[in-house]
Design an enzyme around this catalytic site. Structure first.
Site, mmCIF file in Angstrom:
data_model
loop_
_atom_site.group_PDB
_atom_site.id
_atom_site.type_symbol
_atom_site.label_atom_id
_atom_site.label_comp_id
_atom_site.label_asym_id
_atom_site.label_seq_id
_atom_site.Cartn_x
_atom_site.Cartn_y
_atom_site.Cartn_z
ATOM 1 N N CYS A 167 1.085 -1.802 0.112
ATOM 2 C CA CYS A 167 -0.163 -0.090 0.339
ATOM 3 C C CYS A 167 1.146 1.269 0.181
ATOM 4 O O CYS A 167 1.938 1.409 0.235
ATOM 5 C CB CYS A 167 -1.174 0.021 1.151
ATOM 6 S SG CYS A 167 -1.710 -0.984 1.688
ATOM 7 N N ALA A 168 0.687 2.175 -0.772
ATOM 8 C CA ALA A 168 1.374 3.432 -0.735
ATOM 9 C C ALA A 168 0.867 4.525 0.361
ATOM 10 O O ALA A 168 1.591 4.813 1.237
ATOM 11 C CB ALA A 168 0.549 4.240 -1.748
#
Length: 136
Positions: free
Chosen positions: A50-51
């Site tokens: 996930c960013a």
């Protein structure tokens, strides 16, 4: 095979006119989630891929799946709330049978999230499915 909570979100999305309103609604869903205790925000609950920072702490109670989740990004916290609505309360054996891509597609999220956000959602779904499979 969606839960009633997810069906309620889908119904609300049908009434919202544009994507700006839908994004606001997703953010509001995230704001309405109970806070995840900081003690649970640990490497073991962090979702890689996930960013944003994302944590999911699953629980199996009486054979049913549930989880707490949090993120440092408001839209991602809202996406966690959508996934919570999709999976929470299902029998553990049913979690892997949910076609998350199709269900999220009903909301149009597959067409309106950035590639990074889409990857993050897939990573969260993978974590949820792995935990349920291990518990089942």
């Amino acid at each position: 095979m969606a839960t009633q909570a997810f069906e309620d979100i889908a119904e609300t999305f049908d009434f919202l006119e544009d994507w700006e309103e839908r994004y606001r609604h997703v953010i509001e869903l995230g704001k309405a989630m109970p806070p995840m205790p900081d003690a649970l925000k640990a490497p073991a609950t962090k979702v890689e891929g996930c960013a944003s920072q994302v944590w999911i702490h699953p629980r199996i109670e009486a054979g049913h799946f549930d989880f707490e989740g949090d993120s440092d990004a408001m839209i991602v916290r809202g996406l966690i709330a959508v996934l919570h609505a999709l999976y929470s309360g299902l029998p553990v054996a049913e979690v892997g049978k949910v076609d998350a891509a199709a269900e999220l597609g009903r909301l149009g999220l597959d067409r309106h999230l950035s590639a990074q956000r889409s990857n993050g959602v897939r990573a969260m779904i993978t974590r949820i499915r792995e935990v349920a499979a291990a518990a089942g």
